[in-house]
Design an enzyme around this catalytic site. Structure first.
Site, PDB file in Angstrom:
ATOM      1  CD  GLU A 298      -2.422   1.563   2.583  1.00 36.27           C
ATOM      2  OE1 GLU A 298      -2.679   2.755   2.841  1.00 36.27           O
ATOM      3  OE2 GLU A 298      -2.629   0.638   3.373  1.00 36.27           O
ATOM      4  CB  CYS A 332      -1.392   6.777   2.283  1.00 35.80           C
ATOM      5  SG  CYS A 332      -2.616   5.649   2.973  1.00 35.80           S
TER       6      CYS A 332
END
Length: 533
Positions: A298, A332
């Site tokens: 990720e 993020c």
């Protein structure tokens, strides 16, 4: 005439200035009002962690020191673990040597042979017991998060609540691992072996569990390397899980990129799961490729938010600020590009400025502060450079908050609202990862909204605000992102059964939900015919 001793006067002057500084700090601390005071938290921290070598000064890099990611100092093989709000050293953590890493890998492989023989349901029961111990350690974990990466205490407590509330998550995970029968064929799932988890600093508890729980439930053993920014938080979490699991089923090794590279390159590590930057992800793929090693990554994002002219403008503005500033913007999937229909652009600027003014920057241990320090001065400087670049190129600075007075080692950045951002500015093209709300206007059309939202190498999350649900669905279908929120922030509203996916350069593989859980095991078909027939 007797002339005074100038050296004595200089020393006295410095002592007087130091006394004034101490008095001001005492006054500041006494001014804090909260459920738990800074003094109480600090005292509890010291009593709980008296075995650590602590200091009250920011470390200076000497000839024997090195710097790791985010500028973390390493001295004589120890991570110098500092508080980004104060610059104080909170602990020193030993980095694992190559020999210690190899010993951990060997122990994990040996433990995996037995662990894999347990049923997935029994493994999940043990994981539930481990989470109960995590819950018992929640206060300590919260304090470590605040001390190590500056997370505001309310957000740290929220992360722990989400961490231990995993019943539905584990129920879905258990079903995902059950054998599937199709006539004479049965599909079972085998573990890979040993999984190494390279975890981030921004969500140092929950991000480990999102990867470790499916890996362990699938019959793998796990070696966690926490970010060098949050070594104590990672160690505390792993130690809590270890109380419920057999020896060496989960272990922790500490260090920087070199330790991670050693783990990734080892032929006795069978899978790598990482949450971090796209640059780090690319290096992991390069290291894992020769062995065809499974990876789940990720990575970064530059998430867009599109506000059409028929949106609930007040909610859109409030959400734009909230999800740009959450975790000090160090997420993020933070909202980092806001595109607002031209007809409502002026009103949207006023509303975002109003909401941003409600956010107070300060030490995360004080619950009246909603934005903490940035994780490091290195990260703070990068965000500062992006803001300065934007203003120099014509962006309008709508708001900048106050920040605490600078002390050596602190890394506060003001809450900042920018309008009229363009694609020539780093703040609109590069990942910011800081407390910045950046916006631009567009013509209000679906075609232009889709073009702007997709004009990035990333594809993690996105948001669309409009009262026309059919229009929202049309736009959502054409945005290249793993999560699209319609009149909401996807990560907070999505069901626990959904996978967390990064399109384009935001991900390689994915985690969570049935699709994500299956990434940590490999299917095997067993086909059986009745030989007596």
């Amino acid at each position: 005439v007797h002339m005074p001793n100038t050296t004595f006067l200089q020393q006295t002057s410095r002592s007087f200035l130091l006394l004034l500084l101490i008095i001001s700090q005492i006054a500041l601390i006494q001014g804090f009002t909260a459920n738990r005071t800074i003094q109480n938290v600090s005292q509890r921290f010291k009593s709980n962690n008296s075995d650590h070598n602590t200091s009250q000064q920011q470390p200076r890099t000497t000839s024997t020191q090195q710097r790791m990611g985010q500028g973390v100092a390493v001295d004589d093989g120890f991570i110098i673990n500092t508080n980004p709000a104060t610059g104080e050293v909170v602990s020193k953590v030993k980095c694992a040597s190559p020999e210690e890493i190899d010993q951990a890998i060997k122990a994990a492989n040996e433990a995996q042979e037995t662990w894999a023989l347990e049923s997935s349901s029994d493994r999940i029961l043990l994981l539930k017991k481990g989470l109960e111990e995590v819950d018992r350690q929640s206060e300590k974990l919260v304090e470590w998060m605040v001390l190590e990466m500056g997370k505001p205490i309310a957000e740290a407590e929220e992360e722990l609540e989400d961490t231990v509330d995993k019943d539905e998550f584990l129920a879905i995970l258990g079903k995902a691992l059950e054998p599937q029968v199709y006539g004479s064929s049965t599909i079972v799932r085998d573990p890979f072996g040993v999984v190494t988890i390279l975890s981030p600093w921004n969500f140092p508890v929950d991000e480990i569990l999102l990867l470790a729980l499916p890996a362990l439930a699938s019959g793998n053993t796990v070696i966690v390397k926490p970010s060098e920014v949050v070594p104590e938080t990672g160690a505390c979490l792993v130690q809590a899980l270890q109380t419920a699991l057999p020896p060496n089923v989960i272990q922790v090794v500490q260090g920087g990129g070199g330790v991670g590279a050693h783990l990734v390159a080892s032929p006795d590590i069978h899978m790598v799961a990482m949450t971090g930057s796209s640059a780090t992800g690319r290096r992991i793929i390069d290291k894992a490729a020769p062995q065809m090693k499974r990876v789940v990554l990720e990575m970064g994002g530059k998430d867009p938010m599109v506000v059409f002219d028929d949106a609930d403008i007040d909610k859109a503005a409030e959400d734009a600020v909230k999800y740009s500033l959450s975790n000090t913007g160090q997420v993020c999937c933070s909202i980092e590009r806001i595109y607002v229909a031209e007809s409502i652009y002026d009103e949207f600027q006023k509303l975002t400025t109003k909401y941003a003014a409600e956010y107070k920057v300060g030490n995360g241990i004080d619950p009246t502060n909603s934005v903490g320090p940035m994780v490091s001065q290195q990260q703070r400087n990068m965000v500062r450079e992006q803001v300065e670049d934007a203003v120099a190129k014509g962006a309008k600075l709508l708001h900048q908050s106050e920040i605490p007075e600078y002390v050596e080692g602190s890394s506060f950045h003001p809450v900042t609202v920018l309008a009229d951002a363009t694609e020539s500015m780093d703040v609109f093209t590069k990942e910011t990862f800081g407390p910045v709300v950046a916006m631009a206007k567009f013509d209000g059309s679906e075609v232009e909204a889709i073009r702007l939202a997709n004009k990035t190498e990333y594809g993690l999350g996105s948001s669309i605000y409009t009262k026309d649900i059919e229009k929202a669905r049309r736009v959502a279908a054409r945005i290249g992102a793993g999560q699209v929120g319609i009149n909401c922030y996807a990560i907070e509203a999505m069901d626990v059964a959904c996978p967390w996916v990064g399109h384009k350069q935001s991900g390689y593989g994915f985690h969570s939900g049935v699709d994500g859980f299956h990434q940590f095991s490999i299917p095997k078909s067993i086909v059986m015919l009745d030989s007596s027939a």
